[in-house]
Motif scaffolding. Structure first.
Motif, mmCIF file in Angstrom:
data_model
loop_
_atom_site.group_PDB
_atom_site.id
_atom_site.type_symbol
_atom_site.label_atom_id
_atom_site.label_comp_id
_atom_site.label_asym_id
_atom_site.label_seq_id
_atom_site.Cartn_x
_atom_site.Cartn_y
_atom_site.Cartn_z
ATOM 1 N N HIS A 92 -32.896 54.897 -39.397
ATOM 2 C CA HIS A 92 -32.931 55.510 -40.737
ATOM 3 C C HIS A 92 -33.959 56.645 -40.778
ATOM 4 O O HIS A 92 -34.939 56.584 -41.540
ATOM 5 N N PRO A 93 -33.750 57.698 -39.987
ATOM 6 C CA PRO A 93 -34.777 58.750 -39.895
ATOM 7 C C PRO A 93 -35.050 59.481 -41.206
ATOM 8 O O PRO A 93 -36.174 59.938 -41.427
ATOM 9 N N GLY A 94 -34.074 59.577 -42.068
ATOM 10 C CA GLY A 94 -34.297 60.259 -43.345
ATOM 11 C C GLY A 94 -35.103 59.429 -44.316
ATOM 12 O O GLY A 94 -35.911 59.953 -45.085
ATOM 13 N N ALA A 95 -34.899 58.135 -44.308
ATOM 14 C CA ALA A 95 -35.576 57.249 -45.256
ATOM 15 C C ALA A 95 -36.882 56.678 -44.706
ATOM 16 O O ALA A 95 -37.772 56.326 -45.479
ATOM 17 N N PHE A 96 -36.999 56.588 -43.401
ATOM 18 C CA PHE A 96 -38.162 55.932 -42.799
ATOM 19 C C PHE A 96 -39.503 56.493 -43.277
ATOM 20 O O PHE A 96 -40.428 55.717 -43.534
ATOM 21 N N PRO A 97 -39.650 57.819 -43.416
ATOM 22 C CA PRO A 97 -40.946 58.333 -43.878
ATOM 23 C C PRO A 97 -41.385 57.777 -45.233
ATOM 24 O O PRO A 97 -42.578 57.822 -45.551
ATOM 25 N N LEU A 98 -40.464 57.226 -46.010
ATOM 26 C CA LEU A 98 -40.844 56.602 -47.279
ATOM 27 C C LEU A 98 -41.831 55.452 -47.055
ATOM 28 O O LEU A 98 -42.673 55.186 -47.917
ATOM 29 N N LEU A 99 -41.724 54.768 -45.923
ATOM 30 C CA LEU A 99 -42.640 53.661 -45.643
ATOM 31 C C LEU A 99 -44.077 54.153 -45.518
ATOM 32 O O LEU A 99 -45.021 53.418 -45.805
ATOM 33 N N LEU A 100 -44.228 55.385 -45.105
ATOM 34 C CA LEU A 100 -45.557 55.968 -44.949
ATOM 35 C C LEU A 100 -46.013 56.675 -46.221
ATOM 36 O O LEU A 100 -47.198 56.722 -46.523
ATOM 37 N N ASN A 101 -45.056 57.189 -46.979
ATOM 38 C CA ASN A 101 -45.376 58.039 -48.123
ATOM 39 C C ASN A 101 -45.359 57.351 -49.480
ATOM 40 O O ASN A 101 -45.797 57.939 -50.456
ATOM 41 N N ARG A 102 -44.817 56.146 -49.560
ATOM 42 C CA ARG A 102 -44.744 55.448 -50.853
ATOM 43 C C ARG A 102 -45.467 54.119 -50.732
ATOM 44 O O ARG A 102 -45.402 53.457 -49.713
ATOM 45 N N SER A 103 -46.096 53.728 -51.803
ATOM 46 C CA SER A 103 -46.791 52.444 -51.778
ATOM 47 C C SER A 103 -45.770 51.310 -51.751
ATOM 48 O O SER A 103 -44.625 51.474 -52.155
ATOM 49 N N ALA A 104 -46.211 50.175 -51.278
ATOM 50 C CA ALA A 104 -45.348 49.004 -51.240
ATOM 51 C C ALA A 104 -44.981 48.623 -52.671
ATOM 52 O O ALA A 104 -45.837 48.351 -53.490
ATOM 53 N N ALA A 105 -43.682 48.623 -52.953
ATOM 54 C CA ALA A 105 -43.227 48.460 -54.325
ATOM 55 C C ALA A 105 -42.914 47.013 -54.690
ATOM 56 O O ALA A 105 -42.995 46.632 -55.838
ATOM 57 N N ALA A 106 -42.528 46.219 -53.730
ATOM 58 C CA ALA A 106 -42.106 44.855 -54.037
ATOM 59 C C ALA A 106 -42.723 43.897 -53.023
ATOM 60 O O ALA A 106 -43.324 44.316 -52.043
ATOM 61 N N ALA A 107 -42.536 42.627 -53.279
ATOM 62 C CA ALA A 107 -43.135 41.623 -52.403
ATOM 63 C C ALA A 107 -42.683 41.784 -50.957
ATOM 64 O O ALA A 107 -43.483 41.673 -50.032
ATOM 65 N N SER A 108 -41.412 42.061 -50.738
ATOM 66 C CA SER A 108 -40.939 42.175 -49.356
ATOM 67 C C SER A 108 -41.460 43.444 -48.692
ATOM 68 O O SER A 108 -41.480 43.546 -47.478
ATOM 69 N N ALA A 109 -41.914 44.411 -49.488
ATOM 70 C CA ALA A 109 -42.427 45.652 -48.925
ATOM 71 C C ALA A 109 -43.762 45.443 -48.236
ATOM 72 O O ALA A 109 -44.204 46.277 -47.471
ATOM 73 N N SER A 110 -44.430 44.342 -48.503
ATOM 74 C CA SER A 110 -45.676 44.052 -47.811
ATOM 75 C C SER A 110 -45.420 43.236 -46.543
ATOM 76 O O SER A 110 -46.355 42.762 -45.916
ATOM 77 N N TRP A 111 -44.169 43.113 -46.155
ATOM 78 C CA TRP A 111 -43.826 42.298 -44.998
ATOM 79 C C TRP A 111 -44.535 42.776 -43.739
ATOM 80 O O TRP A 111 -45.082 41.977 -42.979
ATOM 81 N N LEU A 112 -44.547 44.066 -43.481
ATOM 82 C CA LEU A 112 -45.170 44.600 -42.272
ATOM 83 C C LEU A 112 -46.652 44.257 -42.226
ATOM 84 O O LEU A 112 -47.156 43.789 -41.207
ATOM 85 N N THR A 113 -47.347 44.465 -43.322
ATOM 86 C CA THR A 113 -48.772 44.145 -43.366
ATOM 87 C C THR A 113 -48.993 42.657 -43.157
ATOM 88 O O THR A 113 -49.886 42.254 -42.398
ATOM 89 N N ALA A 114 -48.192 41.843 -43.799
ATOM 90 C CA ALA A 114 -48.333 40.384 -43.632
ATOM 91 C C ALA A 114 -48.058 39.970 -42.193
ATOM 92 O O ALA A 114 -48.766 39.113 -41.647
ATOM 93 N N ALA A 115 -47.050 40.561 -41.577
ATOM 94 C CA ALA A 115 -46.737 40.235 -40.184
ATOM 95 C C ALA A 115 -47.892 40.626 -39.270
ATOM 96 O O ALA A 115 -48.284 39.863 -38.377
ATOM 97 N N LEU A 116 -48.452 41.806 -39.487
ATOM 98 C CA LEU A 116 -49.594 42.239 -38.676
ATOM 99 C C LEU A 116 -50.790 41.328 -38.879
ATOM 100 O O LEU A 116 -51.466 40.939 -37.914
ATOM 101 N N ARG A 117 -51.057 40.952 -40.112
ATOM 102 C CA ARG A 117 -52.192 40.062 -40.382
ATOM 103 C C ARG A 117 -52.005 38.701 -39.706
ATOM 104 O O ARG A 117 -52.956 38.134 -39.169
#
Length: 184
Positions: A92-117
């Motif tokens: 998803h090259p067009g949408a992927f930069p949204l992960l870097l440019n937009r704050s986590a909007a919903a509970a599942s959006a913090s999945w990456l941070t939770a996985a890393l932690r």
């Protein structure tokens, strides 16, 4: 997630995949799902909320690809997570930069941070150092993958060479975590 909302988000993501983020509008998404643009609002709100929904959808996709991981060793889990982030960027090259440019909007959006932690916890990183190290690794993964798919990564290598380069960087991240654990 509501079925209608999921359909709308899936179609918005498909539109961005096909034509880029600039082509996504409420009207264009509505046409894809056979509704008027006003009929989208109860499901996804306005355009900002739709973009937040795409962030949520990307995190869900990442979570479904990586899963919780049956491997007890944190190293292969960190490597798999890094590779999955990069694969998501290419999917998803067009949408992927949204992960870097937009704050986590919903509970599942913090999945990456939770996985890393969780990975860092399992590695034995002291609890007070986990947030900083998770931010650093997250910034690397999202920044690298975004730079790669947008062409903004200086000296980025194409194809297999780029994959080897990325794997070497992931190995450096593993060593960084090992150093953080030994420093305690």
């Amino acid at each position: 997630m509501d079925d209608k909302r999921r359909l709308i988000l899936d179609q918005a993501l498909a539109l961005v995949d096909e034509r880029g983020l600039a082509a996504m509008s409420m009207r264009a998404v509505a046409e894809r799902v056979g509704l008027t643009s006003m009929a989208l609002y109860p499901y996804v709100g306005g355009k900002d909320a739709l973009l937040d929904g795409l962030v949520d959808l990307l995190h869900q996709e990442l979570g479904s690809v990586v899963g919780e991981g049956a491997d007890n060793d944190w190293r292969p889990r960190l490597l798999a997570l890094g590779r999955a982030v990069r694969q998501l960027a290419y999917a998803h090259p067009g949408a992927f930069p949204l992960l870097l440019n937009r704050s986590a909007a919903a509970a599942s959006a913090s999945w990456l941070t939770a996985a890393l932690r969780a990975i860092l916890h399992d590695a034995g990183v002291p609890a007070d150092r986990i947030p900083r190290l998770a931010r650093m690794i997250c910034a690397f993964l999202l920044g690298y993958a975004t730079g790669e798919v947008t062409g903004g990564l200086p000296g980025g290598l194409p194809g297999e060479a780029g994959e080897r380069d990325f794997d070497e960087d992931l190995a450096d991240l593993v060593r960084l975590v090992e150093v953080a654990v030994r420093a305690t």
